[in-house]
Design an enzyme around this catalytic site. Structure first.
Site, PDB file in Angstrom:
ATOM      1  N   GLU A 204       0.824  -1.217   0.000  1.00 43.74           N
ATOM      2  CA  GLU A 204       0.000   0.000   0.000  1.00 43.74           C
ATOM      3  C   GLU A 204       0.854   1.261   0.000  1.00 43.74           C
ATOM      4  OE1 GLU A 204      -3.132  -0.115   2.905  1.00 43.74           O
ATOM      5  OE2 GLU A 204      -4.006  -1.906   2.025  1.00 43.74           O
ATOM      6  N   LYS A 336     -15.776  -1.307   2.917  1.00 36.30           N
ATOM      7  CA  LYS A 336     -15.126  -1.711   1.673  1.00 36.30           C
ATOM      8  C   LYS A 336     -16.187  -2.271   0.738  1.00 36.30           C
ATOM      9  CE  LYS A 336     -10.665  -3.226   3.675  1.00 36.30           C
ATOM     10  NZ  LYS A 336     -10.057  -4.394   4.383  1.00 36.30           N
TER      11      LYS A 336
END
Ligand code: PGA
Ligand code: ZN
Length: 430
Positions: A204, A336
């Site tokens: 990430e 999400k």
């Protein structure tokens, strides 16, 4: 305005793994694209990401079946429907799939369609996505939660804890949060370089965690915040994603780096100890997804002073969120899209969270794309917080940058309350 056709193709995410892109075309020629993200530290209660499993192609990860479901069955259901009836389309797709976890057609096929249609609806209305998704009600720019060091499954288990992040607590504007973050992110590189530990970035975009003990990361993070000219706990707070489900095996939690083993009570005590020792303002998944008793211990001990976010614990699933609200296991929910699989269910999860006085944190996945849908989702729903990984790699920056553009489009309607969001959920930072 009716949906005229659906097309889909296999594209690739930020880890170079296959994923689904759907293109919805309307009767007037307007189009909308939906690009599906993909997690690595996935919860067991997530909707199913359909992969072909043919080891001779893309290590079994190709998504050609999901693509063909979009252009076949899903297209036959979607074509001719009103593009502005997102809820109706999403309900029809859930019914067409017919399984609780969207495992027949694949949550990736269904979500790509749902996102593409939402984008096509915004384009048909000639308004930005946040405006269309939020019915004109979304005006709150999010407080970012930004990773400095990556770990866990995003760094091949190099350290146990998954995300060491920061939040800009005293920033008065969204731009200022990015300035503070940029300063800390670059200061962290200096600190790592000086210590001979700089070795690239994890999935990430946070620095690769060349540490020997989990607590050494706190030391490097505090040093980075100070090097950037800030006081930890004042201008900049620490935020963690323990991703504890990945540390829980056969009834015990393990920190492999230090070869330490914990019962649920002992691991909860460690989380509580860290919050007293370091300026931590938020912890995600401090306990494993189904360790409801462990979650309750942590919530009772530190829930008044620290945000406690359920990610794998809730999987954006309204039934699990409902159970968490009743049992009082957390005070925030990670959101999400691909954990649940439609735009409508995702927005319903956000609304349920907000109705309980809890905080939704809209989130990317570790495998991302250039699609900035979640930046719009965060603003559309006035969620107040956005988590996208670090401050490098374009699949991450695409989202941070999109919020800057949304701010311009909102003009004087744009609002920012920053860390004030915590007080709105009864969390009093020390
Ligand atoms: P994932 O990680 O996308 O790999 O699940 C993100 C998170 O745990 O928040
Ligand atoms: Zn998480």
């Amino acid at each position: 305005m009716k949906i005229k056709s659906l097309d889909a193709l296999q594209i690739f995410d930020s880890r170079g793994n296959p994923t689904v892109e759907v293109i919805a075309t309307l009767e007037d020629g307007t189009t909308g694209h939906g690009l599906v993200p993909s997690g690595a530290s996935t919860g067991h209660h997530e909707a199913l990401e359909l992969r072909d499993g043919d080891k001779s192609r893309f290590r079994g990860k190709s998504v050609f079946k999901a693509v063909s479901h979009v252009t076949g069955e899903i297209a036959r259901t979607a074509i001719g429907r009103d593009v502005f009836d997102q809820a109706g389309l999403d309900a029809a797709l859930i019914a067409l799939d017919g399984t609780p976890g969207k495992s027949r057609l694949g949550a990736n096929a269904i979500l790509g369609t749902s996102m593409a249609v939402a984008q096509a609806a915004a384009n048909a209305r000639r308004v930005p996505l946040y405006e269309s998704l939020g019915g004109g009600q979304g005006t709150l720019l999010p407080l970012p939660e930004i990773q400095i060091f990556g770990g866990g499954k995003h760094a091949q288990g190099r350290i146990d804890i998954q995300d060491f992040m920061i939040m800009a607590l005293t920033a008065q504007t969204y731009e200022e949060t990015l300035e503070v973050t940029a300063n800390v992110f670059h200061a962290a590189a200096d600190v790592m370089r000086e210590r001979g530990l700089l070795a690239g970035v994890a999935d990430e975009g946070g620095y690769w965690p060349m540490f020997d003990r989990n607590e050494d990361v706190f030391d490097a993070l505090m040093a980075s915040i100070e090097r950037a000219g800030y006081t930890p706990g004042h201008e900049v707070g620490i935020s963690l994603d323990i991703a504890a489900t990945d540390l829980f095996h056969e009834g015990h939690y393990t920190l492999g780096l230090e070869q330490r083993r914990f019962t649920s009570e002992q691991f909860a005590a460690l989380m509580i100890e860290w919050v007293t020792k370091y300026p931590i303002v938020s912890i995600e998944d401090p306990m494993a997804e189904d360790d409801w008793a462990g979650w309750k211990i942590v919530r009772e001990a530190i829930g008044q002073r620290c945000q406690l976010i359920g990610d794998d614990h809730f999987t954006t699933n309204i039934e699990r969120i409902e159970r968490g609200i009743v049992a009082n296991t957390a005070n925030a929910v990670l959101i999400k899209l691909n954990q649940i699989g439609t735009v409508t269910e995702t927005i319903a999860a956000i609304h349920r969270t907000q109705a309980a006085g809890w905080l939704p944190v809209v989130s990317a996945r570790s495998g991302e794309t250039e699609d900035a849908f979640i930046a719009h989702l965060a603003v559309a729903t006035n969620a107040g917080q956005l988590k996208v990984g670090s401050f490098s790699r374009s699949e991450r920056m695409a989202k941070w940058n999109e919020v800057l553009r949304i701010q311009r489009l909102l003009g004087s309607r744009a609002r920012f309350i920053g860390a004030g969001i915590f007080a709105s959920a009864g969390i009093q930072l020390p």
